[in-house]
Design a protein around this motif. Structure first.
Motif, PDB file in Angstrom:
ATOM      1  N   LEU A  18       0.834  -1.209   0.000  1.00 61.42           N
ATOM      2  CA  LEU A  18       0.000   0.000   0.000  1.00 61.42           C
ATOM      3  C   LEU A  18       0.862   1.249   0.000  1.00 61.42           C
ATOM      4  O   LEU A  18       0.711   2.131  -0.848  1.00 61.42           O
ATOM      5  N   PHE A  19       1.794   1.335   0.955  1.00 71.41           N
ATOM      6  CA  PHE A  19       2.565   2.568   1.073  1.00 71.41           C
ATOM      7  C   PHE A  19       3.637   2.715   0.001  1.00 71.41           C
ATOM      8  O   PHE A  19       4.097   3.829  -0.260  1.00 71.41           O
ATOM      9  N   SER A  20       3.991   1.616  -0.669  1.00 74.20           N
ATOM     10  CA  SER A  20       4.885   1.769  -1.824  1.00 74.20           C
ATOM     11  C   SER A  20       4.147   2.470  -2.960  1.00 74.20           C
ATOM     12  O   SER A  20       4.756   3.143  -3.781  1.00 74.20           O
ATOM     13  N   LEU A  21       2.831   2.339  -2.995  1.00 70.71           N
ATOM     14  CA  LEU A  21       2.028   3.015  -4.022  1.00 70.71           C
ATOM     15  C   LEU A  21       1.684   4.449  -3.648  1.00 70.71           C
ATOM     16  O   LEU A  21       1.814   5.357  -4.469  1.00 70.71           O
ATOM     17  N   ILE A  22       1.225   4.679  -2.419  1.00 71.37           N
ATOM     18  CA  ILE A  22       0.745   6.027  -2.055  1.00 71.37           C
ATOM     19  C   ILE A  22       1.730   6.828  -1.223  1.00 71.37           C
ATOM     20  O   ILE A  22       1.490   8.001  -0.952  1.00 71.37           O
ATOM     21  N   GLY A  23       2.847   6.215  -0.841  1.00 67.58           N
ATOM     22  CA  GLY A  23       3.795   6.881   0.056  1.00 67.58           C
ATOM     23  C   GLY A  23       4.287   8.224  -0.436  1.00 67.58           C
ATOM     24  O   GLY A  23       4.369   9.182   0.334  1.00 67.58           O
ATOM     25  N   GLU A  24       4.604   8.314  -1.718  1.00 67.43           N
ATOM     26  CA  GLU A  24       5.118   9.593  -2.230  1.00 67.43           C
ATOM     27  C   GLU A  24       4.078  10.697  -2.096  1.00 67.43           C
ATOM     28  O   GLU A  24       4.413  11.858  -1.891  1.00 67.43           O
ATOM     29  N   PHE A  25       2.784  10.354  -2.170  1.00 70.91           N
ATOM     30  CA  PHE A  25       1.729  11.351  -2.044  1.00 70.91           C
ATOM     31  C   PHE A  25       1.546  11.787  -0.594  1.00 70.91           C
ATOM     32  O   PHE A  25       1.110  12.904  -0.334  1.00 70.91           O
ATOM     33  N   CYS A  26       1.905  10.909   0.338  1.00 68.79           N
ATOM     34  CA  CYS A  26       1.817  11.255   1.764  1.00 68.79           C
ATOM     35  C   CYS A  26       2.792  12.377   2.119  1.00 68.79           C
ATOM     36  O   CYS A  26       2.535  13.150   3.039  1.00 68.79           O
ATOM     37  N   ALA A  27       3.899  12.439   1.403  1.00 67.48           N
ATOM     38  CA  ALA A  27       4.941  13.417   1.714  1.00 67.48           C
ATOM     39  C   ALA A  27       4.944  14.616   0.766  1.00 67.48           C
ATOM     40  O   ALA A  27       5.740  15.532   0.940  1.00 67.48           O
ATOM     41  N   CYS A  28       4.052  14.628  -0.213  1.00 65.81           N
ATOM     42  CA  CYS A  28       4.073  15.635  -1.280  1.00 65.81           C
ATOM     43  C   CYS A  28       3.250  16.873  -0.906  1.00 65.81           C
ATOM     44  O   CYS A  28       2.067  16.769  -0.571  1.00 65.81           O
ATOM     45  N   ALA A  29       3.867  18.034  -0.998  1.00 63.73           N
ATOM     46  CA  ALA A  29       3.180  19.284  -0.675  1.00 63.73           C
ATOM     47  C   ALA A  29       2.023  19.545  -1.632  1.00 63.73           C
ATOM     48  O   ALA A  29       0.971  20.053  -1.216  1.00 63.73           O
ATOM     49  N   ALA A  30       2.164  19.179  -2.897  1.00 66.89           N
ATOM     50  CA  ALA A  30       1.087  19.399  -3.871  1.00 66.89           C
ATOM     51  C   ALA A  30      -0.153  18.584  -3.501  1.00 66.89           C
ATOM     52  O   ALA A  30      -1.283  19.064  -3.641  1.00 66.89           O
ATOM     53  N   THR A  31       0.047  17.361  -3.023  1.00 62.66           N
ATOM     54  CA  THR A  31      -1.078  16.524  -2.598  1.00 62.66           C
ATOM     55  C   THR A  31      -1.741  17.139  -1.379  1.00 62.66           C
ATOM     56  O   THR A  31      -2.972  17.245  -1.312  1.00 62.66           O
ATOM     57  N   ARG A  32      -0.938  17.558  -0.424  1.00 62.39           N
ATOM     58  CA  ARG A  32      -1.470  18.187   0.789  1.00 62.39           C
ATOM     59  C   ARG A  32      -2.277  19.437   0.424  1.00 62.39           C
ATOM     60  O   ARG A  32      -3.360  19.668   0.961  1.00 62.39           O
TER      61      ARG A  32
END
Length: 143
Positions: A18-32
């Protein structure tokens, strides 16, 4: 396009895919910025992730708490409204299968047109730019 279901487990090692797929979005300012909050998850939370050729195109999560489905983090990094709606429908069906009477989410008031066609209605008062939306899966109890 493939939509995969993940359930956040208590053991961190079991959440690697799961986190290999969404992990980068968890840390991304654009997603936030797009979501208005940071992505978080807890054991038992169910995630639907839409991928094509190992690239994430949309995701969202839901947790059923009592008779409420609590939808969080509906996002498409490629801004694909149809995929976002498909993931949302998966979350709604999950809530329905687990006997939720309603599905709740908090999002920007400006996105009402995204949710209204599916039956979501604004509920409560504005909190800054945000409002809660509710989709009644059963008639609300009158008390």
């Amino acid at each position: 396009m493939h939509i995969e279901k993940f359930v956040h487990k208590s053991n961190p090692e079991e959440n690697a895919q799961l986190f290999s797929l969404i992990g980068e979005f968890c840390a991304c300012a654009a997603t936030r910025d797009a979501l208005g909050c940071m992505i978080s998850s807890r054991p038992g939370q169910v995630w639907y992730v839409a991928t094509e050729r190992h690239e994430v195109h949309a995701f969202g999560s839901i947790r059923v708490q009592g008779k409420k489905g609590l939808l969080r983090h509906l996002y498409s990094p490629v801004d694909d409204d149809m995929l976002r709606e498909t993931v949302l429908r998966h979350c709604i069906e999950h809530a329905r299968r687990h006997h939720a009477r309603s599905v709740w989410l908090t999002d920007y008031i400006s996105l009402e047109s995204r949710y209204a066609p599916l039956g979501f209605m604004p509920h409560g008062n504005l909190r800054g730019r945000f409002i809660q939306y509710v989709l009644w899966l059963e008639e609300p109890n009158e008390s």
